[in-house]
Design a protein around this motif. Structure first.
Motif, PDB file in Angstrom:
ATOM      1  N   PHE A 190      -5.058  -2.401  -4.651  1.00  0.00           N
ATOM      2  CA  PHE A 190      -4.922  -1.460  -3.535  1.00  0.00           C
ATOM      3  C   PHE A 190      -6.230  -1.291  -2.765  1.00  0.00           C
ATOM      4  O   PHE A 190      -6.222  -0.876  -1.603  1.00  0.00           O
ATOM      5  CB  PHE A 190      -4.405  -0.114  -4.046  1.00  0.00           C
ATOM      6  CG  PHE A 190      -2.992  -0.182  -4.552  1.00  0.00           C
ATOM      7  CD1 PHE A 190      -1.928  -0.333  -3.671  1.00  0.00           C
ATOM      8  CD2 PHE A 190      -2.716  -0.106  -5.914  1.00  0.00           C
ATOM      9  CE1 PHE A 190      -0.617  -0.405  -4.137  1.00  0.00           C
ATOM     10  CE2 PHE A 190      -1.410  -0.180  -6.393  1.00  0.00           C
ATOM     11  CZ  PHE A 190      -0.360  -0.335  -5.499  1.00  0.00           C
ATOM     12  N   LYS A 212       0.824  -1.211   0.000  1.00  0.00           N
ATOM     13  CA  LYS A 212       0.000   0.000   0.000  1.00  0.00           C
ATOM     14  C   LYS A 212       0.858   1.260   0.000  1.00  0.00           C
ATOM     15  O   LYS A 212       0.535   2.258  -0.658  1.00  0.00           O
ATOM     16  CB  LYS A 212      -0.925  -0.004   1.220  1.00  0.00           C
ATOM     17  CG  LYS A 212      -1.928   1.148   1.255  1.00  0.00           C
ATOM     18  CD  LYS A 212      -2.854   1.025   2.445  1.00  0.00           C
ATOM     19  CE  LYS A 212      -3.870   2.162   2.480  1.00  0.00           C
ATOM     20  NZ  LYS A 212      -4.791   2.114   1.323  1.00  0.00           N
ATOM     21  N   PRO A 224      -3.943  -2.545 -10.538  1.00  0.00           N
ATOM     22  CA  PRO A 224      -3.987  -1.514  -9.491  1.00  0.00           C
ATOM     23  C   PRO A 224      -5.206  -1.624  -8.579  1.00  0.00           C
ATOM     24  O   PRO A 224      -5.190  -1.086  -7.462  1.00  0.00           O
ATOM     25  CB  PRO A 224      -3.986  -0.200 -10.286  1.00  0.00           C
ATOM     26  CG  PRO A 224      -4.339  -0.576 -11.682  1.00  0.00           C
ATOM     27  CD  PRO A 224      -3.866  -1.968 -11.894  1.00  0.00           C
ATOM     28  N   ARG A 253       2.108   2.710  -3.456  1.00  0.00           N
ATOM     29  CA  ARG A 253       1.088   2.940  -4.490  1.00  0.00           C
ATOM     30  C   ARG A 253       1.458   4.097  -5.415  1.00  0.00           C
ATOM     31  O   ARG A 253       1.289   4.017  -6.629  1.00  0.00           O
ATOM     32  CB  ARG A 253      -0.266   3.203  -3.844  1.00  0.00           C
ATOM     33  CG  ARG A 253      -1.377   3.424  -4.859  1.00  0.00           C
ATOM     34  CD  ARG A 253      -2.738   3.495  -4.225  1.00  0.00           C
ATOM     35  NE  ARG A 253      -3.791   3.499  -5.241  1.00  0.00           N
ATOM     36  CZ  ARG A 253      -5.082   3.404  -4.965  1.00  0.00           C
ATOM     37  NH1 ARG A 253      -5.498   3.304  -3.704  1.00  0.00           N
ATOM     38  NH2 ARG A 253      -5.965   3.402  -5.947  1.00  0.00           N
TER      39      ARG A 253
END
Length: 275
Positions: free
Chosen positions: A198, A112, A195, A115
């Protein structure tokens, strides 16, 4: 495409070495195992890396800051204004971002935290303590073919890692801890993620291999790339010694970039399909 490497843990099972440096910086064949992992990806043209560092993260940063010093012949001329000449200039086509993701952050929390370095792109992810001879391009192509959130490499090895219950269409129906009676495939790392991953990560306490993996499996968003070639983690000193032996024998399957390694040209491809 970016390759994210989890390299922040304490490495307590190999404390003989990790009390001095983070486990990914422990050497096999005279090079950090992290270097071997990066060379695996680079062989297939994946050259942009994000390293999730934590424990003794300064060791990783200093290694790359002084990469030429570690890998080139150098002359120091103290009589001529301390002039330094680099001879066999060893360069890699790499872009390396090293992120301090915290000392006690769990794996999901580390992911995380990076990101902003990944953005809204598909990315690869692996652990900084294992090598394999997977064809990275085929792994990526397989991931893009099924359209799910996550692909995880499933290897057949009776060890202590998370078990994958795999359906006939290669969708993973559950992700759980290993039981003594299991002979199933395990989580071998070497993942490809969208993605959207996340959204499954909450904070520094998130263990990627627990809640997020289980949620992905229950939603049908986790797919297995079944691989039957060489795969070996380095969780103990015994495993480190075995990897060193393989290199010394000249039969390291993952070292495809090294023409002196006999087994490097004959990888066993993973079997994969998705309906």
């Amino acid at each position: 495409m970016k390759v994210v490497v989890l390299a922040g843990g304490y490495g307590t099972r190999i404390s003989e070495e990790s009390h001095l440096r983070p486990k990914p910086m422990i050497e096999i064949g005279g090079k950090p195992i992290l270097w071997h992992i990066m060379k695996e990806y680079s062989y297939y043209g994946f050259n942009e890396f994000v390293i999730c560092a934590g424990y003794k993260q300064h060791v990783i940063k200093e290694y790359f800051a002084n990469y030429y010093l570690h890998n080139s012949d150098i002359t120091f001329d103290f009589a001529n204004d301390n002039e330094m000449t680099i001879h066999n200039n060893v360069a890699e086509p790499w872009k390396v971002t090293i992120v301090d993701t915290g000392l006690d952050t769990m794996t999901g929390g580390r992911i995380k935290r990076i990101r902003k370095y990944v953005g809204d792109e598909t990315f690869m992810l692996t652990y900084g303590d294992g090598v394999c001879d997977i064809n990275m391009q085929k792994l990526y192509d397989f991931h893009k073919s099924h359209g799910k959130t996550a692909t995880i490499t499933a290897v057949e090895l009776g060890q202590r890692f998370g078990i994958l219950d795999i359906e006939e269409d290669k969708t993973i129906s559950s992700f759980r801890e290993k039981e003594d009676s299991d002979g199933a495939r395990i989580n071998g790392g070497y993942m490809v993620l969208e993605p959207k991953i996340f959204d499954y990560l909450e904070d520094d306490t998130t263990v990627f291999e627990q809640g997020p993996m289980r949620s992905l499996a229950s939603e049908g968003q986790l797919v297995a790339y079944e691989f039957d070639g060489f795969w070996q983690c380095m969780d103990t000193k015994r495993e480190m010694d075995r990897l060193n032996e393989i290199i010394e024998e000249g039969s390291a399957p993952w070292m495809k970039w090294d023409k002196h390694q006999k087994a490097g040209q004959n990888e066993e491809e993973g079997s994969f399909f998705y309906k």
